[in-house]
Scaffold this motif. Structure first.
Motif, PDB file in Angstrom:
ATOM      1  N   SER A 214       0.815  -1.210   0.000  1.00 30.00           N
ATOM      2  CA  SER A 214       0.000   0.000   0.000  1.00 30.00           C
ATOM      3  C   SER A 214       0.845   1.254   0.000  1.00 30.00           C
ATOM      4  CB  SER A 214      -0.914   0.009   1.238  1.00 30.00           C
ATOM      5  OG  SER A 214      -1.596   1.235   1.340  1.00 30.00           O
ATOM      6  N   LYS A 215       0.434   2.214  -0.820  1.00 27.76           N
ATOM      7  CA  LYS A 215       1.108   3.506  -0.840  1.00 27.76           C
ATOM      8  C   LYS A 215       0.457   4.489   0.137  1.00 27.76           C
ATOM      9  CE  LYS A 215       2.877   3.386  -5.571  1.00 27.76           C
ATOM     10  NZ  LYS A 215       2.903   4.057  -6.880  1.00 27.76           N
ATOM     11  N   GLY A 216      -0.734   4.148   0.616  1.00 31.36           N
ATOM     12  CA  GLY A 216      -1.457   5.057   1.484  1.00 31.36           C
ATOM     13  C   GLY A 216      -1.032   4.921   2.924  1.00 31.36           C
ATOM     14  N   GLY A 217      -0.980   6.021   3.643  1.00 31.21           N
ATOM     15  CA  GLY A 217      -0.698   6.021   5.063  1.00 31.21           C
ATOM     16  C   GLY A 217      -1.804   6.760   5.775  1.00 31.21           C
ATOM     17  N   MET A 218      -1.624   7.026   7.070  1.00 32.26           N
ATOM     18  CA  MET A 218      -2.667   7.711   7.815  1.00 32.26           C
ATOM     19  C   MET A 218      -2.853   9.145   7.325  1.00 32.26           C
ATOM     20  SD  MET A 218      -4.938   6.743   9.803  1.00 32.26           S
ATOM     21  CE  MET A 218      -4.278   5.154  10.297  1.00 32.26           C
ATOM     22  N   LYS A 219      -1.804   9.752   6.774  1.00 31.86           N
ATOM     23  CA  LYS A 219      -1.956  11.113   6.236  1.00 31.86           C
ATOM     24  C   LYS A 219      -2.945  11.137   5.081  1.00 31.86           C
ATOM     25  CE  LYS A 219       2.504  13.082   7.611  1.00 31.86           C
ATOM     26  NZ  LYS A 219       3.784  13.668   7.138  1.00 31.86           N
ATOM     27  N   THR A 220      -2.835  10.148   4.189  1.00 33.89           N
ATOM     28  CA  THR A 220      -3.761  10.134   3.059  1.00 33.89           C
ATOM     29  C   THR A 220      -5.175   9.793   3.513  1.00 33.89           C
ATOM     30  OG1 THR A 220      -3.370   7.792   2.517  1.00 33.89           O
ATOM     31  CG2 THR A 220      -1.902   9.415   1.511  1.00 33.89           C
ATOM     32  N   LYS A 221      -5.298   8.971   4.544  1.00 34.98           N
ATOM     33  CA  LYS A 221      -6.630   8.656   5.071  1.00 34.98           C
ATOM     34  C   LYS A 221      -7.262   9.891   5.693  1.00 34.98           C
ATOM     35  CE  LYS A 221      -5.840   3.723   5.772  1.00 34.98           C
ATOM     36  NZ  LYS A 221      -4.795   3.691   4.742  1.00 34.98           N
ATOM     37  N   LEU A 222      -6.444  10.709   6.338  1.00 32.95           N
ATOM     38  CA  LEU A 222      -6.955  11.941   6.923  1.00 32.95           C
ATOM     39  C   LEU A 222      -7.379  12.923   5.820  1.00 32.95           C
ATOM     40  CD1 LEU A 222      -7.297  12.543   9.886  1.00 32.95           C
ATOM     41  CD2 LEU A 222      -5.190  13.863   9.838  1.00 32.95           C
ATOM     42  N   MET A 223      -6.609  12.962   4.741  1.00 32.27           N
ATOM     43  CA  MET A 223      -6.984  13.799   3.600  1.00 32.27           C
ATOM     44  C   MET A 223      -8.299  13.312   3.001  1.00 32.27           C
ATOM     45  SD  MET A 223      -3.236  14.204   1.818  1.00 32.27           S
ATOM     46  CE  MET A 223      -3.793  15.172   0.433  1.00 32.27           C
ATOM     47  N   ALA A 224      -8.459  11.999   2.930  1.00 33.03           N
ATOM     48  CA  ALA A 224      -9.711  11.435   2.434  1.00 33.03           C
ATOM     49  C   ALA A 224     -10.866  11.805   3.347  1.00 33.03           C
ATOM     50  CB  ALA A 224      -9.592   9.916   2.337  1.00 33.03           C
ATOM     51  N   ALA A 225     -10.636  11.758   4.647  1.00 30.51           N
ATOM     52  CA  ALA A 225     -11.682  12.107   5.620  1.00 30.51           C
ATOM     53  C   ALA A 225     -12.107  13.561   5.467  1.00 30.51           C
ATOM     54  CB  ALA A 225     -11.192  11.836   7.037  1.00 30.51           C
ATOM     55  N   LYS A 226     -11.149  14.441   5.230  1.00 31.46           N
ATOM     56  CA  LYS A 226     -11.478  15.861   5.064  1.00 31.46           C
ATOM     57  C   LYS A 226     -12.350  16.071   3.831  1.00 31.46           C
ATOM     58  CE  LYS A 226      -8.282  18.978   6.009  1.00 31.46           C
ATOM     59  NZ  LYS A 226      -6.979  19.697   6.051  1.00 31.46           N
ATOM     60  N   THR A 227     -12.007  15.383   2.737  1.00 38.75           N
ATOM     61  CA  THR A 227     -12.794  15.499   1.512  1.00 38.75           C
ATOM     62  C   THR A 227     -14.196  14.949   1.698  1.00 38.75           C
ATOM     63  OG1 THR A 227     -10.825  15.321   0.106  1.00 38.75           O
ATOM     64  CG2 THR A 227     -12.929  14.786  -0.917  1.00 38.75           C
ATOM     65  N   ALA A 228     -14.287  13.754   2.274  1.00 36.29           N
ATOM     66  CA  ALA A 228     -15.580  13.095   2.429  1.00 36.29           C
ATOM     67  C   ALA A 228     -16.495  13.838   3.397  1.00 36.29           C
ATOM     68  CB  ALA A 228     -15.378  11.657   2.900  1.00 36.29           C
ATOM     69  N   THR A 229     -15.984  14.149   4.575  1.00 38.45           N
ATOM     70  CA  THR A 229     -16.842  14.772   5.589  1.00 38.45           C
ATOM     71  C   THR A 229     -17.288  16.169   5.182  1.00 38.45           C
ATOM     72  OG1 THR A 229     -14.888  15.547   6.830  1.00 38.45           O
ATOM     73  CG2 THR A 229     -15.867  13.432   7.483  1.00 38.45           C
ATOM     74  N   ALA A 230     -16.437  16.898   4.447  1.00 36.14           N
ATOM     75  CA  ALA A 230     -16.817  18.236   3.995  1.00 36.14           C
ATOM     76  C   ALA A 230     -17.975  18.177   3.002  1.00 36.14           C
ATOM     77  CB  ALA A 230     -15.615  18.929   3.350  1.00 36.14           C
ATOM     78  N   ALA A 231     -18.121  17.033   2.330  1.00 31.61           N
ATOM     79  CA  ALA A 231     -19.190  16.853   1.354  1.00 31.61           C
ATOM     80  C   ALA A 231     -20.415  16.162   1.955  1.00 31.61           C
ATOM     81  CB  ALA A 231     -18.685  16.044   0.166  1.00 31.61           C
ATOM     82  N   GLY A 232     -20.419  15.968   3.277  1.00 29.92           N
ATOM     83  CA  GLY A 232     -21.571  15.365   3.935  1.00 29.92           C
ATOM     84  C   GLY A 232     -21.550  13.860   4.005  1.00 29.92           C
ATOM     85  N   CYS A 233     -20.364  13.257   3.902  1.00 33.30           N
ATOM     86  CA  CYS A 233     -20.238  11.794   3.910  1.00 33.30           C
ATOM     87  C   CYS A 233     -19.463  11.352   5.144  1.00 33.30           C
ATOM     88  CB  CYS A 233     -19.515  11.347   2.640  1.00 33.30           C
ATOM     89  SG  CYS A 233     -19.191   9.570   2.515  1.00 33.30           S
ATOM     90  N   ASP A 234     -20.052  10.473   5.969  1.00 34.43           N
ATOM     91  CA  ASP A 234     -19.328   9.882   7.091  1.00 34.43           C
ATOM     92  C   ASP A 234     -18.239   8.961   6.552  1.00 34.43           C
ATOM     93  OD1 ASP A 234     -20.938  10.946   9.217  1.00 34.43           O
ATOM     94  OD2 ASP A 234     -22.464   9.458   8.734  1.00 34.43           O
ATOM     95  N   MET A 235     -17.113   8.875   7.263  1.00 29.92           N
ATOM     96  CA  MET A 235     -16.053   7.961   6.858  1.00 29.92           C
ATOM     97  C   MET A 235     -15.576   7.153   8.046  1.00 29.92           C
ATOM     98  SD  MET A 235     -12.328   8.688   5.107  1.00 29.92           S
ATOM     99  CE  MET A 235     -11.309   8.284   6.548  1.00 29.92           C
ATOM    100  N   VAL A 236     -15.241   5.882   7.797  1.00 29.93           N
ATOM    101  CA  VAL A 236     -14.753   5.024   8.871  1.00 29.93           C
ATOM    102  C   VAL A 236     -13.492   4.297   8.408  1.00 29.93           C
ATOM    103  CG1 VAL A 236     -16.253   3.096   8.180  1.00 29.93           C
ATOM    104  CG2 VAL A 236     -15.372   3.198  10.512  1.00 29.93           C
ATOM    105  N   ILE A 237     -12.528   4.195   9.320  1.00 24.80           N
ATOM    106  CA  ILE A 237     -11.328   3.387   9.097  1.00 24.80           C
ATOM    107  C   ILE A 237     -11.481   2.122   9.928  1.00 24.80           C
ATOM    108  CG2 ILE A 237      -8.826   3.234   9.343  1.00 24.80           C
ATOM    109  CD1 ILE A 237      -8.733   6.285   9.206  1.00 24.80           C
ATOM    110  N   SER A 238     -11.365   0.965   9.263  1.00 26.93           N
ATOM    111  CA  SER A 238     -11.556  -0.304   9.964  1.00 26.93           C
ATOM    112  C   SER A 238     -10.545  -1.322   9.470  1.00 26.93           C
ATOM    113  CB  SER A 238     -12.980  -0.817   9.724  1.00 26.93           C
ATOM    114  OG  SER A 238     -13.188  -2.072  10.332  1.00 26.93           O
ATOM    115  N   GLU A 239     -10.119  -2.235  10.346  1.00 23.03           N
ATOM    116  CA  GLU A 239      -9.185  -3.292   9.966  1.00 23.03           C
ATOM    117  C   GLU A 239      -9.911  -4.269   9.043  1.00 23.03           C
ATOM    118  OE1 GLU A 239      -6.479  -6.199   9.450  1.00 23.03           O
ATOM    119  OE2 GLU A 239      -8.298  -6.742  10.552  1.00 23.03           O
TER     120      GLU A 239
END
Length: 368
Positions: A214-239
């Protein structure tokens, strides 16, 4: 607190490390079959599901016997071309066992940055979901260069969620949530159950990628969360490595929820309403009444068109007495819109020489 059972439209991101065995480069068939069972159960209860899946390069790398070290751009694109066929076939078989149809949708960063491509992508996803199909979205690695790549599927998944108007995004990861520090290095690191707002303090806690595939780390997940939540979408990180990862999440598996800032439809309407119109369409009284009742704008109700605009551009909608009704993104350019004023949908193809793209402005692309 968000819950998967409440989702009307769900995007699930699947990383290479979950789908492809790191040592052999082979597909994890048992895991994929379990995921397909989860998807089938979601579809049975009426939830739309879109899968954003990595794995094509990893599968293609093994098939071509390429080294496990970093690949050149050309090698990556060749691996993706070979791996995409295998990946699509694997999903088709897994979902087909539950009488579900799969569709491959390949995108690049340009598809979300260009409004016309964005609307095309949105319309395609909407059509597939309306037909009961499960779209499998991946970055088009065979043509994308570094300048037009998302670079990681976390951010791409967030953009797909925004494009499709999803109300929840699940990032299946190799960690069970967002921690105050890297839990592999800091025994005192604590996992957050819920993050209501992404503050500078939260951003400072994000680390880098830790997986070999995987090329993604927690920084990219946080960037994804900012994009999703700003557009009205809940986001979850799960194993996600467990069998039936979605069921495990529903049954209370450890995770971190990032809560949406509003409703996705409301956010989209606000985005459209803030645009500067490039043209104007005048509608008759019948169309005005239909629009206020939530209908799309059909060419039959349009009296006149003015301005210079292309397909996907914002246009102002006004009544014959000059009252401003709202703003919408048109599915036709100014020339074609003018030619189909007052026509029934069945008459559009004869007037334009190509099949109708539906209404002049779809209700989902309109703000009042």
């Amino acid at each position: 607190m968000a819950a998967v059972k409440d989702a009307r439209r769900l995007v699930i991101k699947i990383g290479s490390a979950l789908l492809v065995d790191r040592q052999s480069g082979a597909l994890r068939d048992k895991w994929l079959k379990a995921l397909a069972e989860d998807v089938a159960r979601l579809r049975t209860r009426g939830t739309d599901v879109i899968l954003v899946s990595s794995g094509s390069i990893a599968l293609g790398r093994a098939a071509l016997g390429l080294p496990s070290t970093a690949l050149t751009l050309e090698q990556s694109q060749a691996a993706a071309a070979v791996g995409q066929i295998r990946l699509a076939g694997a999903y088709e078989r897994a979902l087909g066992a539950h009488d579900l149809k799969a569709a491959q949708v390949l995108v690049t960063l340009e598809d979300s940055e260009d409004r016309r491509r964005y609307l095309n992508s949105r319309a395609t996803l909407e059509q597939l979901l309306s037909l009961g199909v499960v779209p499998i979205v991946n970055e088009n690695d065979t043509v994308a260069t570094d300048e037009i790549r998302y670079g990681d599927n976390d951010r791409m998944a967030a953009q797909v969620a925004v494009t499709a108007g999803a109300d929840q995004l699940i990032l299946l990861s190799d960690v069970d949530g967002f921690y105050s520090a890297n839990p592999a290095q800091d025994p005192g690191a604590r996992r957050f159950d819920v993050i209501e707002a992404i503050t500078p303090e939260i951003e400072a806690m994000a680390g880098d990628a830790g997986s070999g595939l995987s090329k993604g780390g927690m920084k990219t997940k946080l960037m994804a969360a900012k994009t999703a939540t700003a557009a009205g979408c809940d986001m979850v990180i799960s194993e996600g490595s467990v069998l039936h990862p979605i069921r495990a999440l529903e049954e209370g598996a450890a995770c971190t929820w990032f809560l949406a800032q509003g409703d996705p439809q409301q956010k989209r309407k606000a985005w459209i309403a803030a645009m500067k119109p490039r043209g104007q369409v005048v509608v008759d009284a019948g169309a005005a009444r239909a629009l206020t009742s939530g209908s799309s704008l059909l060419p039959a109700g349009v009296r006149s068109v003015s301005g210079r605009f292309g397909r996907g551009d914002p246009v102002e909608v006004v009544s014959t007495d000059g009252a401003r009704l709202g703003l919408g993104l048109t599915r036709y350019d100014a020339g074609d819109a003018g030619r189909i004023c007052g026509l029934k949908t069945s008459e559009i193809e004869a007037a334009l020489g190509y099949a109708a793209r539906g209404p002049l402005i779809h209700r989902d692309d309109m703000a009042f």
